[in-house]
Design a protein around this motif. Structure first.
Motif, PDB file in Angstrom:
ATOM      1  N   ALA A 137      -0.935  10.636  26.147  1.00 49.37           N
ATOM      2  CA  ALA A 137      -1.303   9.873  27.064  1.00 49.37           C
ATOM      3  C   ALA A 137      -1.977   8.543  26.808  1.00 49.37           C
ATOM      4  O   ALA A 137      -1.321   7.500  27.266  1.00 49.37           O
ATOM      5  N   ILE A 138      -2.646   8.482  25.697  1.00 50.64           N
ATOM      6  CA  ILE A 138      -3.137   7.346  25.079  1.00 50.64           C
ATOM      7  C   ILE A 138      -2.019   6.137  24.715  1.00 50.64           C
ATOM      8  O   ILE A 138      -2.181   4.987  25.023  1.00 50.64           O
ATOM      9  N   PHE A 139      -1.234   6.677  23.943  1.00 47.59           N
ATOM     10  CA  PHE A 139      -0.175   6.084  23.192  1.00 47.59           C
ATOM     11  C   PHE A 139       0.914   5.475  24.203  1.00 47.59           C
ATOM     12  O   PHE A 139       1.250   4.373  24.254  1.00 47.59           O
ATOM     13  N   SER A 140       1.241   6.362  25.075  1.00 48.46           N
ATOM     14  CA  SER A 140       2.296   5.913  26.048  1.00 48.46           C
ATOM     15  C   SER A 140       1.715   5.229  27.136  1.00 48.46           C
ATOM     16  O   SER A 140       2.586   4.509  28.005  1.00 48.46           O
ATOM     17  N   SER A 141       0.447   5.009  27.420  1.00 47.13           N
ATOM     18  CA  SER A 141      -0.173   4.224  28.314  1.00 47.13           C
ATOM     19  C   SER A 141      -0.222   2.679  27.911  1.00 47.13           C
ATOM     20  O   SER A 141      -0.502   1.526  28.768  1.00 47.13           O
ATOM     21  N   VAL A 142       0.382   2.336  26.829  1.00 48.61           N
ATOM     22  CA  VAL A 142       0.326   0.979  26.309  1.00 48.61           C
ATOM     23  C   VAL A 142       1.762   0.415  26.830  1.00 48.61           C
ATOM     24  O   VAL A 142       1.760  -0.930  26.978  1.00 48.61           O
ATOM     25  N   THR A 143       2.688   1.124  26.972  1.00 47.73           N
ATOM     26  CA  THR A 143       3.970   0.601  27.580  1.00 47.73           C
ATOM     27  C   THR A 143       4.311   0.814  28.937  1.00 47.73           C
ATOM     28  O   THR A 143       5.229   0.369  29.653  1.00 47.73           O
ATOM     29  N   GLU A 144       3.610   1.711  29.580  1.00 48.41           N
ATOM     30  CA  GLU A 144       3.661   2.183  30.835  1.00 48.41           C
ATOM     31  C   GLU A 144       2.168   2.612  31.668  1.00 48.41           C
ATOM     32  O   GLU A 144       0.993   2.601  30.731  1.00 48.41           O
ATOM     33  N   HIS A 145       2.150   2.520  32.832  1.00 49.95           N
ATOM     34  CA  HIS A 145       0.767   2.900  33.362  1.00 49.95           C
ATOM     35  C   HIS A 145       0.752   4.493  33.487  1.00 49.95           C
ATOM     36  O   HIS A 145       0.677   4.858  34.653  1.00 49.95           O
ATOM     37  N   ARG A 146       0.845   5.125  32.313  1.00 47.20           N
ATOM     38  CA  ARG A 146       0.951   6.544  32.455  1.00 47.20           C
ATOM     39  C   ARG A 146      -0.463   7.343  32.609  1.00 47.20           C
ATOM     40  O   ARG A 146      -0.396   8.413  33.126  1.00 47.20           O
ATOM     41  N   PHE A 147      -1.670   6.879  32.293  1.00 48.41           N
ATOM     42  CA  PHE A 147      -2.804   7.506  32.165  1.00 48.41           C
ATOM     43  C   PHE A 147      -3.292   8.071  33.632  1.00 48.41           C
ATOM     44  O   PHE A 147      -3.931   8.942  33.595  1.00 48.41           O
ATOM     45  N   PHE A 148      -2.583   7.361  34.760  1.00 49.65           N
ATOM     46  CA  PHE A 148      -3.158   7.803  35.801  1.00 49.65           C
ATOM     47  C   PHE A 148      -1.956   8.513  36.586  1.00 49.65           C
ATOM     48  O   PHE A 148      -2.073   8.882  37.801  1.00 49.65           O
TER      49      PHE A 148
END
Length: 409
Positions: free
Chosen positions: A359-370
């Motif tokens: 989640a932490i890494f994928s949230s760099v390119t997408e608004h993934r954490f939420f």
């Protein structure tokens, strides 16, 4: 009775998290109504509860000040306010204890969802569609979910090397690759590197490198963002024209993020660095910022509910909620990470650790954490794990024997 209901509701949400066509996975949200009872029951607060409570409270207050009517709109919880769907019920789950075989919970979820994924993959390759979307509307939503599922599959394989576990991992990895969700694929492999770094004692160095690289990247992109993109992003954005509708190559979407979406978030942050421009304001363009420039400004434009986010959770939070919002998010992530490190079951620890860093890494390119499609399995499993840990800690305290709590089953 509330504990039994909470467990049942959490299970329903978990085992239906493989799809967003029918939002049954959001069922655990009703658990927020139990929070007062658990608080009055003098349950011991923990860092996850405290950090999450302050983060969600801050977002809620910011949203009330910015657009109070949004909280009565269904679309708000699907888009701008999906963080409340993803995490609010966790406030209840982490407060109570219950005897739960958490390894079995992970297994049942993994086996059931892998079977469904396998059947869908057969249909996908038979029909020959270009992008695999599993039971989701978008391929990135499917990629986020399958990234988490593949992480759990890998953890199962690491805990016990067997042909069956290798097949489970392979099926879910193929599903992830078939989605062509680049952020999810990169997120998984980056999380694997982070797990290796943690095992070798290099976690702090890995975090420092991650932070410095992000800071350098955002600074470079903002300074070098073409003026055409800047003026378009800040002043003349037409809601009827979405960048998702443009005929763009995959490389061009990277350019759009780097020189258009991210600089716009940085722009809003610099306009209102402490409190941000209001929860849910990033996509409400064209902007009508009022207040004191470079100190506190809020957007007084038209409110929209859509998917036009910053494609970066950290920049998105900075834009809407300022440095305070980002600090609260980091505190919550830190609390989750610290709790996960206390888990003694190797399978559960590896699963949650990998999922968190995915989640932490994928949230760099997408608004993934939420995003519920990706984060609901993690948040529900984290909550159930906390329930089991609380029960185990209570038993260890009560028996007062020479038996190590580490060895207690």
């Amino acid at each position: 009775l509330m504990k039994i209901i909470s467990i049942i509701v959490a299970f329903i949400g978990l085992f239906f998290s493989f799809t967003n066509f029918i939002p049954i996975s959001a069922t655990p949200v009703i658990l927020i109504f139990f929070i007062p009872f658990f608080i009055l029951g003098r349950n011991r607060f923990n860092y996850i509860f405290i950090s999450l409570f302050f983060m969600l409270s801050y977002f809620f207050i910011s949203g009330l000040l910015y657009s109070p009517e949004a909280f009565f709109e269904y679309e708000f919880y699907r888009r701008d306010g999906n963080v409340f769907v993803t995490f609010s019920f966790l406030l209840t789950l982490v407060l109570f204890r219950y005897k739960l075989n958490i390894n079995m919970v992970f297994d049942y979820f993994l086996y059931a969802t892998t079977v469904i994924n396998f059947c869908c993959l057969i249909m996908h390759f038979t029909i020959g569609n270009s992008l695999y979307k599993f039971f989701f509307i978008g391929h990135n939503a499917a990629g986020g979910f399958l990234m988490m599922l593949t992480a759990i599959s890998l953890s199962k394989l690491l805990s016990k090397h067997s042909v069956t576990n290798f097949l489970i991992f392979s099926i879910n990895l193929v599903g992830l690759l078939a989605t062509d969700s680049r952020g999810s694929i990169i997120g998984l492999f980056s999380a694997m590197v982070m797990l290796f770094a943690y095992k070798k004692g290099y976690e702090k160095k890995g975090i420092a490198i991650f932070f410095v690289l992000q800071l350098l990247l955002y600074s470079f992109l903002y300074i070098n963002a073409p003026s055409g993109f800047l003026s378009y992003a800040y002043n003349t954005y037409d809601k009827s024209l979405s960048y998702n509708d443009w005929d763009l190559s995959r490389l061009s979407t990277v350019i759009i993020r780097g020189f258009y979406l991210w600089p716009r978030a940085i722009y809003l942050f610099l306009k209102s660095p402490i409190l941000g421009t209001g929860f849910g304001s990033y996509n409400d363009v064209p902007y009508d910022l009022v207040g004191k420039d470079n100190f506190f400004m809020y957007n007084d434009g038209t409110v929209y509910f859509d998917d036009h986010h910053a494609h970066n959770t950290y920049l998105h939070v900075l834009a809407e909620n300022g440095i305070i919002g980002l600090i609260l998010l980091i505190f919550f992530i830190y609390s989750c990470n610290q709790y996960i490190k206390t888990i003694h079951e190797k399978y559960v620890f590896n699963s949650l650790y990998l999922c968190l860093w995915c989640a932490i890494f994928s949230s760099v390119t997408e608004h993934r954490f939420f995003t519920p499609s990706q984060m609901l399995p993690f948040s529900i499993l984290l909550g159930l794990s906390h329930i089991a840990s609380n029960y185990r800690s209570k038993i260890c305290y009560q028996i007062k024997s020479n038996i190590s709590c580490r060895d207690y089953k």
